[in-house]
Design a protein around this motif. Structure first.
Motif, PDB file in Angstrom:
ATOM      1  N   ASP A  20       0.834  -1.211   0.000  1.00  0.00           N
ATOM      2  CA  ASP A  20       0.000   0.000   0.000  1.00  0.00           C
ATOM      3  C   ASP A  20       0.866   1.258   0.000  1.00  0.00           C
ATOM      4  N   VAL A  21       1.997   1.203   0.694  1.00  0.00           N
ATOM      5  CA  VAL A  21       2.923   2.342   0.704  1.00  0.00           C
ATOM      6  C   VAL A  21       3.535   2.512  -0.687  1.00  0.00           C
ATOM      7  N   LEU A  22       3.948   1.390  -1.287  1.00  0.00           N
ATOM      8  CA  LEU A  22       4.566   1.446  -2.615  1.00  0.00           C
ATOM      9  C   LEU A  22       3.586   1.934  -3.676  1.00  0.00           C
ATOM     10  N   ASN A  23       2.313   1.622  -3.498  1.00  0.00           N
ATOM     11  CA  ASN A  23       1.289   2.052  -4.457  1.00  0.00           C
ATOM     12  C   ASN A  23       0.640   3.378  -4.065  1.00  0.00           C
ATOM     13  N   ASN A  24       1.200   4.008  -3.018  1.00  0.00           N
ATOM     14  CA  ASN A  24       0.702   5.296  -2.526  1.00  0.00           C
ATOM     15  C   ASN A  24      -0.791   5.234  -2.192  1.00  0.00           C
ATOM     16  N   LYS A  25      -1.190   4.141  -1.531  1.00  0.00           N
ATOM     17  CA  LYS A  25      -2.599   3.945  -1.167  1.00  0.00           C
ATOM     18  C   LYS A  25      -2.814   4.102   0.330  1.00  0.00           C
ATOM     19  N   THR A  26      -1.963   4.874   0.970  1.00  0.00           N
ATOM     20  CA  THR A  26      -2.123   5.119   2.396  1.00  0.00           C
ATOM     21  C   THR A  26      -2.015   6.608   2.673  1.00  0.00           C
ATOM     22  N   ASN A  27      -2.725   7.081   3.699  1.00  0.00           N
ATOM     23  CA  ASN A  27      -2.647   8.492   4.091  1.00  0.00           C
ATOM     24  C   ASN A  27      -1.751   8.684   5.315  1.00  0.00           C
ATOM     25  N   ASP A  28      -0.976   7.644   5.642  1.00  0.00           N
ATOM     26  CA  ASP A  28      -0.158   7.695   6.855  1.00  0.00           C
ATOM     27  C   ASP A  28       1.077   8.598   6.745  1.00  0.00           C
ATOM     28  N   PHE A  29       1.492   8.912   5.518  1.00  0.00           N
ATOM     29  CA  PHE A  29       2.746   9.654   5.340  1.00  0.00           C
ATOM     30  C   PHE A  29       2.577  10.817   4.354  1.00  0.00           C
ATOM     31  N   PRO A  30       1.687  11.770   4.662  1.00  0.00           N
ATOM     32  CA  PRO A  30       1.395  12.842   3.692  1.00  0.00           C
ATOM     33  C   PRO A  30       2.590  13.747   3.401  1.00  0.00           C
ATOM     34  N   GLU A  31       3.543  13.805   4.355  1.00  0.00           N
ATOM     35  CA  GLU A  31       4.676  14.719   4.174  1.00  0.00           C
ATOM     36  C   GLU A  31       5.807  14.126   3.335  1.00  0.00           C
ATOM     37  N   GLU A  36       9.113   6.557  -3.437  1.00  0.00           N
ATOM     38  CA  GLU A  36      10.567   6.763  -3.466  1.00  0.00           C
ATOM     39  C   GLU A  36      11.184   6.926  -2.079  1.00  0.00           C
ATOM     40  N   ASP A  37      10.590   7.782  -1.250  1.00  0.00           N
ATOM     41  CA  ASP A  37      11.168   8.040   0.077  1.00  0.00           C
ATOM     42  C   ASP A  37      11.170   6.780   0.947  1.00  0.00           C
ATOM     43  N   ALA A  38      10.098   5.976   0.830  1.00  0.00           N
ATOM     44  CA  ALA A  38      10.007   4.760   1.643  1.00  0.00           C
ATOM     45  C   ALA A  38      11.070   3.743   1.233  1.00  0.00           C
ATOM     46  N   ILE A  39      11.251   3.547  -0.059  1.00  0.00           N
ATOM     47  CA  ILE A  39      12.269   2.605  -0.544  1.00  0.00           C
ATOM     48  C   ILE A  39      13.653   3.093  -0.144  1.00  0.00           C
ATOM     49  N   ASN A  40      13.921   4.375  -0.373  1.00  0.00           N
ATOM     50  CA  ASN A  40      15.244   4.923  -0.060  1.00  0.00           C
ATOM     51  C   ASN A  40      15.579   4.830   1.420  1.00  0.00           C
ATOM     52  N   THR A  41      14.601   5.113   2.279  1.00  0.00           N
ATOM     53  CA  THR A  41      14.885   5.088   3.714  1.00  0.00           C
ATOM     54  C   THR A  41      15.198   3.666   4.194  1.00  0.00           C
ATOM     55  N   ILE A  93       7.354  -5.616  -4.663  1.00  0.00           N
ATOM     56  CA  ILE A  93       8.345  -5.248  -3.644  1.00  0.00           C
ATOM     57  C   ILE A  93       9.778  -5.585  -4.067  1.00  0.00           C
ATOM     58  N   ASP A  94      10.068  -6.878  -4.232  1.00  0.00           N
ATOM     59  CA  ASP A  94      11.455  -7.314  -4.443  1.00  0.00           C
ATOM     60  C   ASP A  94      12.129  -6.621  -5.627  1.00  0.00           C
ATOM     61  N   ARG A  95      11.450  -6.612  -6.773  1.00  0.00           N
ATOM     62  CA  ARG A  95      12.050  -6.037  -7.979  1.00  0.00           C
ATOM     63  C   ARG A  95      12.438  -4.572  -7.751  1.00  0.00           C
ATOM     64  N   ARG A  96      11.564  -3.827  -7.108  1.00  0.00           N
ATOM     65  CA  ARG A  96      11.826  -2.398  -6.923  1.00  0.00           C
ATOM     66  C   ARG A  96      13.012  -2.159  -5.992  1.00  0.00           C
ATOM     67  N   PHE A  97      13.134  -2.984  -4.957  1.00  0.00           N
ATOM     68  CA  PHE A  97      14.262  -2.843  -4.040  1.00  0.00           C
ATOM     69  C   PHE A  97      15.577  -3.258  -4.703  1.00  0.00           C
ATOM     70  N   ILE A  98      15.530  -4.338  -5.470  1.00  0.00           N
ATOM     71  CA  ILE A  98      16.756  -4.791  -6.155  1.00  0.00           C
ATOM     72  C   ILE A  98      17.240  -3.722  -7.127  1.00  0.00           C
TER      73      ILE A  98
END
Length: 201
Positions: A20-31, A36-41, A93-98
């Protein structure tokens, strides 16, 4: 890493809900700019032990679980896959992280799975150019994994993507130590550049 020993630095478990985070389907992290930010962190933490506010929030909200065992830079990352058929998250998930991990110079990335996994993730990892072990729960798989960590190459195990059950030749101690030294020096240099640029979410 102690002489002749492999030390596990960190375990990062990505939950199914992270899709859901990768597909931007959550309102938990509006800032934050997702995904991109989630994968990078997560990558900065897994490789360089750089822990930012977003990582804490992802863990708090149970999108990830982290277990920090040491504060060392990781010169090898194990991507562990092979979920059930109903829970195939390779493309999500896996492909994007690799793809992102491969931007880190000299990082050793190995794909692993258990012998009884329903989906052959190692076949998918191999298609992305990774060294793999598809029976990491077995003795031969553990031997193969140690060889890949030491700087060897190959696709080992018991499934169709494997070329051999286990390595039939092993990297010499000198070659292995030189490979590790090169990886560590390169990763330390990249870590120092990231610190200088203050890149952390």
């Amino acid at each position: 890493m102690r002489k002749n020993q492999i030390k596990l630095a960190r375990i990062v478990k990505i939950k199914r809900t992270f899709v859901d985070v990768l597909n931007n389907k959550t309102n938990d992290f509006p800032e934050y700019k997702l995904p991109e930010d989630a994968i990078n962190t997560l990558i900065l933490y897994a490789v360089f032990d750089m822990k930012g506010e977003l990582l804490s929030k992802l863990t708090e909200k149970r999108y990830t679980e982290i277990n920090r065992l040491s504060g060392e830079i990781a010169d090898t990352i194990l991507i562990a896959g092979g979920n059930t058929i109903q829970n195939d998250t390779f493309n999500a998930i896996d492909r994007r992280f690799i793809e992102k991990l491969r931007n880190i110079n000299d990082l050793n990335i190995i794909g692993v799975e258990q012998s009884y996994s329903e989906i052959n993730y190692c076949e998918k990892y191999k298609s992305m150019g990774l060294d793999t072990v598809d029976n990491v729960d077995e003795l031969t798989g553990k031997v193969s994994l140690i060889e890949l960590i030491r700087g060897g190459n190959g696709n080992y195990g018991i499934k169709k993507e494997a070329n051999l059950l286990m390595p039939n030749t092993f990297t010499s101690i000198d070659v292995s130590e030189n490979s590790l030294k090169k990886r560590r020096e390169s990763l330390i240099e990249q870590y120092q550049s990231l610190q200088s640029a203050n890149i952390i979410q």
